[in-house]
Design a protein around this motif. Structure first.
Motif, PDB file in Angstrom:
ATOM      1  N   GLU A 198       0.817  -1.220   0.000  1.00 56.47           N
ATOM      2  CA  GLU A 198       0.000   0.000   0.000  1.00 56.47           C
ATOM      3  C   GLU A 198       0.850   1.269   0.000  1.00 56.47           C
ATOM      4  O   GLU A 198       0.335   2.356  -0.224  1.00 56.47           O
ATOM      5  CB  GLU A 198      -0.924   0.018   1.225  1.00 56.47           C
ATOM      6  CG  GLU A 198      -2.060  -0.991   1.171  1.00 56.47           C
ATOM      7  CD  GLU A 198      -3.087  -0.654   0.102  1.00 56.47           C
ATOM      8  OE1 GLU A 198      -3.210   0.526  -0.252  1.00 56.47           O
ATOM      9  OE2 GLU A 198      -3.763  -1.582  -0.382  1.00 56.47           O
ATOM     10  N   LYS A 235       2.421   3.476  -5.943  1.00 59.89           N
ATOM     11  CA  LYS A 235       2.234   2.472  -4.895  1.00 59.89           C
ATOM     12  C   LYS A 235       2.897   1.174  -5.323  1.00 59.89           C
ATOM     13  O   LYS A 235       2.838   0.791  -6.481  1.00 59.89           O
ATOM     14  CB  LYS A 235       0.736   2.222  -4.663  1.00 59.89           C
ATOM     15  CG  LYS A 235       0.138   3.233  -3.710  1.00 59.89           C
ATOM     16  CD  LYS A 235      -1.236   2.808  -3.240  1.00 59.89           C
ATOM     17  CE  LYS A 235      -1.814   3.845  -2.294  1.00 59.89           C
ATOM     18  NZ  LYS A 235      -3.157   3.499  -1.836  1.00 59.89           N
ATOM     19  N   LYS A 281       2.146  -1.810  -4.969  1.00 63.16           N
ATOM     20  CA  LYS A 281       1.306  -2.872  -5.537  1.00 63.16           C
ATOM     21  C   LYS A 281       1.065  -2.677  -7.024  1.00 63.16           C
ATOM     22  O   LYS A 281       0.661  -3.608  -7.707  1.00 63.16           O
ATOM     23  CB  LYS A 281      -0.017  -2.965  -4.788  1.00 63.16           C
ATOM     24  CG  LYS A 281      -0.884  -1.740  -4.889  1.00 63.16           C
ATOM     25  CD  LYS A 281      -2.174  -1.923  -4.120  1.00 63.16           C
ATOM     26  CE  LYS A 281      -3.038  -0.672  -4.216  1.00 63.16           C
ATOM     27  NZ  LYS A 281      -4.224  -0.757  -3.380  1.00 63.16           N
ATOM     28  N   SER A 294      -5.036   4.446   5.075  1.00 64.73           N
ATOM     29  CA  SER A 294      -5.008   4.642   3.625  1.00 64.73           C
ATOM     30  C   SER A 294      -6.164   3.872   3.001  1.00 64.73           C
ATOM     31  O   SER A 294      -6.532   2.799   3.473  1.00 64.73           O
ATOM     32  CB  SER A 294      -3.680   4.166   3.041  1.00 64.73           C
ATOM     33  OG  SER A 294      -3.687   2.784   2.895  1.00 64.73           O
ATOM     34  N   GLY A 295      -6.733   4.450   1.984  1.00 67.15           N
ATOM     35  CA  GLY A 295      -7.834   3.767   1.308  1.00 67.15           C
ATOM     36  C   GLY A 295      -9.191   4.128   1.876  1.00 67.15           C
ATOM     37  O   GLY A 295     -10.210   3.876   1.250  1.00 67.15           O
ATOM     38  N   VAL A 304      -0.720   3.235   6.622  1.00 64.98           N
ATOM     39  CA  VAL A 304      -1.417   2.134   5.977  1.00 64.98           C
ATOM     40  C   VAL A 304      -2.798   1.948   6.572  1.00 64.98           C
ATOM     41  O   VAL A 304      -3.765   1.668   5.881  1.00 64.98           O
ATOM     42  CB  VAL A 304      -0.590   0.837   6.124  1.00 64.98           C
ATOM     43  CG1 VAL A 304      -1.409  -0.363   5.715  1.00 64.98           C
ATOM     44  CG2 VAL A 304       0.671   0.930   5.288  1.00 64.98           C
TER      45      VAL A 304
END
Lengths: 422, 257
Positions: A106, A147, A149, B26-27, B23
């Motif tokens: 991520e 990123k 990924k 994130s998202g 992390v």
């Protein structure tokens, strides 16, 4: 090689509990009586391993899958503690273990460089200092803000390897780096290896790529079932490794032996003997292959014909011979007599597995006393595999054309033919 | 050399904590806002339900409840994350030699970052009360925070290597945390603690820490050092025990990952 060892491993044994014996739930731990783990429930990944590495040495470790190579590297890296024995590693270590690394998908490539760098023991200042080099070596300058990924797995490994080699460590422990990249990345790795060698860095490299290990390693250790079965100069250890592979493969192949004949004479046993007079199943380049048939006669036989076929792995007849064609006087034998028939031929076979079908025939060649198909197998090993079927002893010569261009062009083939004949 | 090592260790812990923190949010659309939003929403829910039975006669129930929730959330999240920290970092630990305590420390730090953001929420609540803050009170509050962090780290060090071996701990710990939430005076005032639980509660460091944090901010004129010191003693002992056990359980952790 000078100086005291930088890595010193003495009587190292590492055993793991078998997966089924490893209690994963609290229930098992609480309700099954604690009993001493029986030896059957432990697997020795490494058994009594002894070796040392001197500063500046490039050590290769080879061995079949599951032979303990990765476990050994993990112990050298201090990820696993040894079960018994001592492991001394002096100096800082930069490891690159297993495929893939401790990256976070991520995060951006840039953030991952900083994360991985600090994990490997670099300070943030040191990483900032090396950042451009790291990105450049990985060839990912334009992708550093993406990123992780979104990068291909090859790119990710390149990045990880790049970080690992930019850690100013005394010792590099590398596990199967070459298996993961494309040709260009491999080329880059080779250049790094060459640089390490120049800089007299200590490197321990685990690889299946025998070619590159042969090229770079000063010394090789061959692991098999957790033990060191050979260590020394690359050529010898690699040859031993090939033998081991062949032996393993040989036991894998089911014998498709077929046998017929009237039994007046019987082929008891087939042996393969090398130049040194020792029985073997592996023949190397420039050796003489000697195939011996131990024969017993049940009845009197006059001038029997001994023959032999060598098949390749695709069961094609590669070589066929017999005493009749070779005009060998085979004499007369009485019942109960034991003889050995030896076929000797220069090893002009290509790398591979070969089976043999020997036979004893009546002198009229119409009936067989004993015919045994695929009764034995041997292997041919060479430094490289040409892909051809045979490797004849030969030489290659080059002749410059004479300075008078037109003259030279008119008869070069003839001239060459003459030259080779002499 | 020593100082260089210390800097490196700190940078490692900080980088691990920072990346984990990034992390974690994130998202999600609201990102870091969740760090503040989540305890507020929990507070709103609990306040709606419990202010009627427990809030009567407690002058600053809302502020007390909020502080209690923040501390308990910090503890619960810290220990849960800490327990799973080694397991979650398995991909690193099987490839790179990292001292395991830094992983546990990073997880505590990561949760602490969230907690510090959470603390911002307290400000309007305290501002709404007729209280004069005192430095000594703020120090008491700060001391409670630091000791909570230490308690979280100690429990993480104890649980993390065990969790790698026994995954059941996660379920068990969740239940214990729920139990802890109700036996700690968070939604009800300390004087409403059932009689037979009182002496058990005197061994609950979280109850003591929440008590001193509350008094440090909400009753600065009438605060006592005793709960904090008692908690400090307990946490010291828990810490020592954790380190003792950690040293025995940690070396083989990577074999179970």
């Amino acid at each position: 090689m000078m100086g005291t060892p930088i890595i010193h491993v003495r009587n190292l044994t590492k055993s793991f509990p078998f997966p089924h014996a490893r209690s994963r739930s609290l229930h098992d731990a609480l309700w099954t009586r604690e009993r001493p783990p029986s030896p059957h429930e432990r697997l020795d990944a490494l058994r009594d391993v002894n070796f040392s590495v001197r500063p500046g040495e490039f050590l290769g470790i080879i061995g079949p899958n599951g032979s303990g190579k990765s476990t050994l590297l993990k112990i050298l890296t201090r990820i696993y503690p040894p079960t018994t024995g001592t492991v001394m590693v002096q100096g800082t270590v930069s490891p690159f273990l297993e495929l893939g690394v401790g990256f976070h998908p991520e995060l951006t490539a840039r953030e991952n460089v900083f994360l991985y760098g600090t994990v490997l023991g670099l300070s943030l200042i040191e990483i900032r200092h090396r950042y451009t080099d790291i990105a450049a070596f990985a060839g990912l300058e334009q992708f550093m803000e993406a990123k992780l990924k979104t990068l291909s797995s090859g790119m990710q490994v390149r990045l990880a390897f790049s970080v690992a080699i930019h850690v100013p460590a005394d010792i590099l422990l590398l596990d199967e780096v070459l298996a993961v990249g494309d040709a260009e990345f491999q080329e880059r790795c080779f250049r790094v290896f060459a640089r390490f060698k120049e800089e007299r860095k200590t490197v321990v490299l685990v690889s299946h790529d025998l070619g590159s290990i042969r090229e770079f390693a000063d010394r090789i250790i061959l692991l098999h079932q957790g033990s060191i079965v050979a260590q020394g100069i690359p050529e010898e250890v690699i040859a031993r490794y090939r033998e081991l592979q062949w032996e393993r493969r040989q036991t894998d192949v089911p014998t498709k032996e077929r046998r017929f004949g009237d039994g007046k004479a019987k082929i008891m046993r087939v042996r393969f003997v090398n130049d040194g007079g020792q029985e073997t199943t592996v023949f190397h380049a420039n050796e003489v292959i000697s195939i011996c048939l131990d024969v017993v006669f049940e009845e009197t036989c006059e001038q029997p014909v001994f023959g032999l076929i060598i098949h390749d792995a695709h069961v094609r007849n590669i070589f066929v011979t017999n005493t009749h064609w070779q005009r060998v006087d085979t004499d007369r034998y009485t019942a109960g007599e034991l003889v050995t028939v030896e076929f000797r031929l220069p090893n002009e076979l290509e790398v591979g597995r070969y089976t043999i079908s020997p036979a004893i025939a009546h002198r009229n060649l119409r009936s067989f006393h004993d015919w045994r198909e695929h009764v034995g197998a041997f292997f041919v090993d060479r430094p490289f595999d040409t892909g051809g079927m045979a490797h004849f002893q030969h030489d290659i010569r080059i002749f410059r054309a004479s300075p008078q261009g037109s003259e030279a062009l008119s008869f070069p083939i003839q001239k060459n033919a003459k030259a080779t004949a002499t | 050399m020593m100082r260089q090592n210390l800097t490196r260790t700190w940078e490692l812990i900080w980088t691990l904590a920072k990346t984990d923190w990034k992390v974690r949010y994130s998202g999600s659309r609201l990102g870091y806002l969740w760090a503040v939003l989540k305890p507020l929403l929990i507070f709103a829910t609990l306040y709606t339900v419990f202010s009627i039975p427990f809030g009567r006669g407690v002058p600053m129930y809302a502020a007390e409840l909020l502080i209690g929730i923040l501390f308990w959330n910090y503890f619960a999240e810290g220990t849960s994350t800490g327990m799973q920290s080694l397991f979650a970092k398995g991909h690193i630990l099987t490839k790179v030699p990292v001292s395991l305590w830094t992983i546990a420390a990073a997880s505590t730090l990561q949760v602490t970052l969230t907690f510090l953001l959470n603390l911002l929420v307290i400000i309007p609540f305290v501002a709404a009360q007729p209280i004069i803050l005192r430095l000594s009170g703020l120090l008491l509050f700060l001391g409670s925070c630091v000791l909570t962090a230490m308690l979280i780290l100690a429990i993480s060090l104890f649980l993390a290597p065990l969790f790698v071996r026994y995954r059941d701990l996660k379920q068990l710990w969740e239940v214990l945390l729920t139990l802890g939430f109700f036996v700690t005076p968070i939604i009800y005032p300390p004087n409403m603690t059932p009689e037979r639980l009182r002496h058990v509660l005197s061994f609950n460091p979280m109850a003591l820490l929440i008590q001193s944090a509350r008094s440090g901010i909400l009753q600065p004129s009438d605060m006592s050092l005793l709960p904090l010191l008692t908690a400090a003693g307990m946490i010291g002992m828990i810490f020592a025990a954790s380190i003792y056990i950690f040293q025995r359980t940690a070396p083989t952790v990577s074999e179970y990952l």
